[in-house]
Design a protein around this motif. Structure first.
Motif, PDB file in Angstrom:
ATOM      1  N   ARG A  23     -23.667  -4.535  11.359  1.00 48.06           N
ATOM      2  CA  ARG A  23     -23.291  -5.844  11.297  1.00 48.06           C
ATOM      3  C   ARG A  23     -24.426  -6.310  12.395  1.00 48.06           C
ATOM      4  NH1 ARG A  23     -16.961  -6.968  11.032  1.00 48.06           N
ATOM      5  NH2 ARG A  23     -16.793  -6.737   9.057  1.00 48.06           N
ATOM      6  N   ARG A  24     -25.005  -7.719  12.199  1.00 49.53           N
ATOM      7  CA  ARG A  24     -26.003  -8.191  12.974  1.00 49.53           C
ATOM      8  C   ARG A  24     -24.899  -9.238  13.780  1.00 49.53           C
ATOM      9  NH1 ARG A  24     -28.886  -4.950  11.419  1.00 49.53           N
ATOM     10  NH2 ARG A  24     -30.882  -5.027  10.218  1.00 49.53           N
ATOM     11  N   GLU A  25     -25.169  -9.612  15.024  1.00 51.83           N
ATOM     12  CA  GLU A  25     -24.634 -10.594  15.858  1.00 51.83           C
ATOM     13  C   GLU A  25     -25.476 -11.252  16.627  1.00 51.83           C
ATOM     14  OE1 GLU A  25     -21.180 -10.639  19.334  1.00 51.83           O
ATOM     15  OE2 GLU A  25     -21.432  -8.952  18.201  1.00 51.83           O
ATOM     16  N   ARG A  26     -25.441 -12.758  16.568  1.00 48.55           N
ATOM     17  CA  ARG A  26     -26.225 -13.390  17.129  1.00 48.55           C
ATOM     18  C   ARG A  26     -26.387 -13.309  18.360  1.00 48.55           C
ATOM     19  NH1 ARG A  26     -28.356 -18.921  15.290  1.00 48.55           N
ATOM     20  NH2 ARG A  26     -27.132 -18.235  13.303  1.00 48.55           N
ATOM     21  N   GLY A  27     -27.467 -13.229  19.093  1.00 47.79           N
ATOM     22  CA  GLY A  27     -27.779 -12.880  20.677  1.00 47.79           C
ATOM     23  C   GLY A  27     -27.557 -11.698  21.164  1.00 47.79           C
ATOM     24  N   ARG A  28     -27.270 -10.613  20.226  1.00 48.77           N
ATOM     25  CA  ARG A  28     -27.013  -9.260  20.588  1.00 48.77           C
ATOM     26  C   ARG A  28     -28.431  -8.369  20.095  1.00 48.77           C
ATOM     27  NH1 ARG A  28     -22.436  -6.118  22.214  1.00 48.77           N
ATOM     28  NH2 ARG A  28     -21.446  -7.947  21.978  1.00 48.77           N
ATOM     29  N   TYR A  29     -29.034  -7.712  20.912  1.00 46.16           N
ATOM     30  CA  TYR A  29     -30.095  -6.730  20.693  1.00 46.16           C
ATOM     31  C   TYR A  29     -30.036  -5.472  21.014  1.00 46.16           C
ATOM     32  CZ  TYR A  29     -31.863 -11.484  20.385  1.00 46.16           C
ATOM     33  OH  TYR A  29     -32.199 -12.841  19.973  1.00 46.16           O
ATOM     34  N   THR A  30     -30.721  -4.608  20.363  1.00 46.61           N
ATOM     35  CA  THR A  30     -30.851  -3.028  20.537  1.00 46.61           C
ATOM     36  C   THR A  30     -32.208  -2.719  20.887  1.00 46.61           C
ATOM     37  OG1 THR A  30     -28.845  -2.885  19.243  1.00 46.61           O
ATOM     38  CG2 THR A  30     -29.929  -0.987  19.590  1.00 46.61           C
ATOM     39  N   VAL A  31     -32.259  -2.193  21.856  1.00 53.62           N
ATOM     40  CA  VAL A  31     -33.831  -1.432  22.124  1.00 53.62           C
ATOM     41  C   VAL A  31     -33.658   0.025  22.762  1.00 53.62           C
ATOM     42  CG1 VAL A  31     -34.680  -3.898  22.953  1.00 53.62           C
ATOM     43  CG2 VAL A  31     -33.763  -2.446  24.641  1.00 53.62           C
ATOM     44  N   MET A  32     -34.696   0.482  22.357  1.00 50.99           N
ATOM     45  CA  MET A  32     -34.805   2.124  22.850  1.00 50.99           C
ATOM     46  C   MET A  32     -35.612   2.202  24.100  1.00 50.99           C
ATOM     47  SD  MET A  32     -35.142   4.127  19.699  1.00 50.99           S
ATOM     48  CE  MET A  32     -34.893   5.709  20.187  1.00 50.99           C
ATOM     49  N   LEU A  33     -35.100   3.061  25.264  1.00 52.96           N
ATOM     50  CA  LEU A  33     -35.706   3.001  26.344  1.00 52.96           C
ATOM     51  C   LEU A  33     -36.129   4.418  26.571  1.00 52.96           C
ATOM     52  CD1 LEU A  33     -33.324   0.842  28.271  1.00 52.96           C
ATOM     53  CD2 LEU A  33     -35.493   0.241  27.577  1.00 52.96           C
ATOM     54  N   SER A  34     -37.002   4.801  27.293  1.00 50.94           N
ATOM     55  CA  SER A  34     -37.315   6.131  27.573  1.00 50.94           C
ATOM     56  C   SER A  34     -36.002   6.575  28.732  1.00 50.94           C
ATOM     57  CB  SER A  34     -38.774   6.422  28.302  1.00 50.94           C
ATOM     58  OG  SER A  34     -38.853   5.643  29.533  1.00 50.94           O
ATOM     59  N   LEU A  35     -36.206   7.779  28.952  1.00 46.58           N
ATOM     60  CA  LEU A  35     -35.288   8.362  30.126  1.00 46.58           C
ATOM     61  C   LEU A  35     -35.473   7.577  31.390  1.00 46.58           C
ATOM     62  CD1 LEU A  35     -32.785   9.893  30.596  1.00 46.58           C
ATOM     63  CD2 LEU A  35     -34.037  12.076  30.881  1.00 46.58           C
ATOM     64  N   ALA A  36     -36.663   7.588  31.678  1.00 49.16           N
ATOM     65  CA  ALA A  36     -37.100   6.964  32.809  1.00 49.16           C
ATOM     66  C   ALA A  36     -36.699   5.239  32.968  1.00 49.16           C
ATOM     67  CB  ALA A  36     -38.589   7.102  33.334  1.00 49.16           C
ATOM     68  N   GLU A  37     -37.102   4.747  31.806  1.00 46.95           N
ATOM     69  CA  GLU A  37     -36.635   3.218  31.902  1.00 46.95           C
ATOM     70  C   GLU A  37     -35.228   3.207  32.107  1.00 46.95           C
ATOM     71  OE1 GLU A  37     -40.267   1.711  28.844  1.00 46.95           O
ATOM     72  OE2 GLU A  37     -38.596   2.761  28.065  1.00 46.95           O
ATOM     73  N   ALA A  38     -34.159   3.841  31.403  1.00 49.52           N
ATOM     74  CA  ALA A  38     -33.028   3.919  31.468  1.00 49.52           C
ATOM     75  C   ALA A  38     -32.279   4.229  32.852  1.00 49.52           C
ATOM     76  CB  ALA A  38     -32.176   4.861  30.474  1.00 49.52           C
ATOM     77  N   ALA A  39     -33.165   5.144  33.242  1.00 49.61           N
ATOM     78  CA  ALA A  39     -32.765   5.458  34.890  1.00 49.61           C
ATOM     79  C   ALA A  39     -33.054   3.943  35.628  1.00 49.61           C
ATOM     80  CB  ALA A  39     -33.371   6.487  35.145  1.00 49.61           C
ATOM     81  N   SER A  40     -34.185   3.425  35.593  1.00 48.52           N
ATOM     82  CA  SER A  40     -34.482   2.022  36.400  1.00 48.52           C
ATOM     83  C   SER A  40     -33.538   1.175  36.067  1.00 48.52           C
ATOM     84  CB  SER A  40     -35.907   2.026  36.014  1.00 48.52           C
ATOM     85  OG  SER A  40     -36.943   2.738  36.450  1.00 48.52           O
ATOM     86  N   LEU A  41     -33.313   0.857  34.741  1.00 47.34           N
ATOM     87  CA  LEU A  41     -32.323  -0.143  34.385  1.00 47.34           C
ATOM     88  C   LEU A  41     -30.860   0.183  35.131  1.00 47.34           C
ATOM     89  CD1 LEU A  41     -31.613  -2.742  32.840  1.00 47.34           C
ATOM     90  CD2 LEU A  41     -31.097  -1.437  30.949  1.00 47.34           C
ATOM     91  N   ARG A  42     -30.491   1.371  34.940  1.00 47.63           N
ATOM     92  CA  ARG A  42     -29.119   1.860  35.738  1.00 47.63           C
ATOM     93  C   ARG A  42     -29.178   1.759  37.040  1.00 47.63           C
ATOM     94  NH1 ARG A  42     -25.676   7.275  34.824  1.00 47.63           N
ATOM     95  NH2 ARG A  42     -23.521   6.347  34.883  1.00 47.63           N
ATOM     96  N   ARG A  43     -30.125   1.875  37.867  1.00 45.87           N
ATOM     97  CA  ARG A  43     -30.336   1.434  39.003  1.00 45.87           C
ATOM     98  C   ARG A  43     -30.420  -0.205  39.492  1.00 45.87           C
ATOM     99  NH1 ARG A  43     -33.920   5.683  39.433  1.00 45.87           N
ATOM    100  NH2 ARG A  43     -35.930   4.233  39.071  1.00 45.87           N
TER     101      ARG A  43
END
Length: 110
Positions: free
Chosen positions: A52-72
């Motif tokens: 299901r699509r929901e307005r204003g909600r997006y899904t992106v794929m991140l590398s492990l390094a990018e995900a670690a940075s976002l988590r920080r």
């Protein structure tokens, strides 16, 4: 026996299976006798076609390094004010889509 893992509402399972049947029917993906290969059904269920699509909600794929940075960033005290009202979550790859971490404003998809 204790069941572990994600849980789904019965109505959600019924909707996904109904949508899968409609999608298979529309694309004519099946055998003449009306049966469907398990591999094709699995592929469809794991694809984004039934999500299901929901307005204003997006899904992106991140590398492990990018995900670690976002988590920080999510946990850095200076980010608290910047991220106020921003709903974001880090999740595992499709299939289970288990939430690993999220902002305070994150609301799971319906």
């Amino acid at each position: 026996e204790e069941l572990v893992g994600p849980q789904y509402e019965r109505a959600d399972v019924q909707r996904v299976l109904y949508d899968a049947a409609m999608e298979l029917s529309a694309i004519g993906d099946g055998m003449a006798d009306g049966t469907v290969y398990v591999a094709k059904l699995r592929s469809l269920l794991l694809s984004r076609r039934l999500k299901r699509r929901e307005r204003g909600r997006y899904t992106v794929m991140l590398s492990l390094a990018e995900a670690a940075s976002l988590r920080r960033v999510l946990h850095h005290p200076a980010s608290r004010e910047t991220l106020r009202g921003v709903g974001a979550a880090l999740k595992t790859l499709p299939g289970e889509m288990r939430s690993i971490d999220c902002t305070e404003s994150y609301a799971p998809a319906p």
